[in-house]
Design an enzyme around this catalytic site. Structure first.
Site, short mmCIF file in Angstrom:
data_model
loop_
_atom_site.label_atom_id
_atom_site.label_comp_id
_atom_site.label_asym_id
_atom_site.label_seq_id
_atom_site.Cartn_x
_atom_site.Cartn_y
_atom_site.Cartn_z
N SER A 167 -14.81 -11.39 -31.09
CA SER A 167 -15.58 -11.77 -29.82
C SER A 167 -15.80 -10.46 -29.30
CB SER A 167 -16.06 -12.11 -28.53
OG SER A 167 -14.37 -12.00 -27.62
N HIS A 179 -14.37 -9.44 -21.46
CA HIS A 179 -15.00 -7.86 -23.01
C HIS A 179 -15.60 -6.72 -21.99
CE1 HIS A 179 -15.95 -12.16 -24.51
NE2 HIS A 179 -15.72 -11.80 -25.55
N ASP A 189 -17.96 -8.81 -18.56
CA ASP A 189 -17.51 -10.32 -17.98
C ASP A 189 -16.34 -10.37 -17.91
OD1 ASP A 189 -16.42 -10.50 -20.41
OD2 ASP A 189 -17.96 -12.16 -21.21
#
Length: 369
Positions: free
Chosen positions: A45, A336, A333
């Site tokens: 991600s 990340h 967040d």
């Protein structure tokens, strides 16, 4: 290669472009200052630019809602960031506009030739949130190459791939899954040590197989990012009453990073023509944590977008309250990095202090003939 008429306007443009590309690949010497022909991205991600948006299932992690993309500007693209991510900034540093587009978006296009055209001119991203080492991404690339070869021919495609960049950043999800599994089991110290050894062996074996398979498919230039301080992401820190990092998880990552460094040093002599740059995300984050003010951070522990204590007890949702200054936060967040953190990381890996890349920098890799 010849263009066979009749054909529609899109196919004609594609055909003419491929003729020009074929002539460049086969006849024109490489100029060191030019960007690589293409970039192919494999990872999780932290590098995903939207592949997860196209995966089926309601439980798939996606970043297709606000406040993701608020600095893109204002467009949720599937990046797990407030704006650009690390893949984007690595690509920008090498002369691209941004990361290449997600593979699954190209498959979803009504134009069957778009995947080939994109793969030949800018590259493709196979990175996907929640990816491990390295799942089906290599098979996706294998399919892509087969389509490229059927269009342009193996000689031209292999010549182009040998000068392109293969960016890989993966392993963090494997660390999280292993740590959760270990915590759920009542294992002795000796058993835990054995489990860690087996875990490393499996990861290294899979990583070796991935690099070797990509090499067989034509890859020669590998830009690889190791696993960072996974024990210091907000979602992990919030589990500690004092908000401290989980040293055990960081030690797990450090052990794997050492094994990865040894793997690459051993692989390169066995794969003629392979060159690589290993970026030390772990070391860079350590240096940032030691002197956050030097990088302009005022918060290196909590999330900018989330909820609860440290804004790390909930995911970033449309109803979440954002931090006052996103550029002052290391984390966007609960897992990340922020856009600014991604930019600073890519800058360090491309042409920063030599301790953060080995044996060469990303810049040297991109310009190496």
């Amino acid at each position: 290669m010849g263009c066979k008429l009749p054909m529609d306007g899109h196919d004609l443009v594609l055909c003419l472009l491929l003729v020009i590309l074929s002539m460049q690949v086969l006849q024109v010497p490489v100029v060191a200052s030019l960007r690589p022909p293409a970039m192919y991205v494999f990872g999780d991600s932290t590098l995903d630019v939207g592949n997860n948006n196209y995966l089926p299932g309601k439980n798939v992690a996606r970043a297709n809602r606000s406040h993701y993309g608020i600095d893109f500007p204002g467009i949720p693209t599937g990046r797990f960031s407030n704006g650009y991510n690390t893949a984007d900034y690595v690509a920008k540093s090498m002369g691209f506009v941004s990361s290449p587009p997600p593979y699954l978006s190209l498959l979803a296009s009504p134009s069957s030739s778009l995947l080939v055209l994109t793969a030949l001119t800018t590259g493709v991203s196979y990175a996907s949130g929640d990816a491990g080492i390295l799942d089906s991404a290599v098979q996706y690339f294998k399919t892509t190459k087969a389509n490229m070869v059927s269009t342009l021919g193996s000689r031209a495609v292999n010549a182009m791939l040998s000068r392109s960049i293969f960016l890989i950043g993966v392993g963090s999800n494997d660390m999280f899954v292993f740590a959760v599994t270990q915590q759920a089991q009542n294992r002795s110290a000796a058993e835990q040590q054995s489990d860690v050894a087996a875990f490393y062996a499996g990861l290294v074996s899979n990583y070796s197989a991935t690099v070797t398979e990509l090499y067989k498919l034509g890859a020669r230039k590998f830009a690889i990012i190791n696993v960072g301080l996974v024990g210091c992401v907000p979602r992990v820190r919030v589990l500690d009453p004092a908000g401290a990092c989980a040293d055990g998880m960081n030690q797990l990552a450090a052990g794997f990073d050492g094994a990865l460094k040894s793997l690459l040093a051993g692989l390169a002599p066995k794969l003629p023509g392979m060159v690589y740059s290993l970026a030390d995300s772990f070391g860079l984050t350590q240096a940032t944590f030691a002197h956050p003010e030097a990088s302009g951070y005022t918060n290196i522990a909590g999330a900018c977008c989330g909820g609860g204590r440290m804004d790390a007890e909930a995911d970033c949702l449309p109803e979440s309250t954002l931090c006052a200054n996103r550029g002052h936060y290391l984390f966007w967040d609960w897992v990340h990095p922020s856009q600014r953190a991604a930019m600073l990381s890519a800058k360090a890996f491309y042409d920063g202090p030599p301790q953060f890349t080995s044996p060469i920098s990303f810049k040297q890799l991109a310009h190496k003939i």
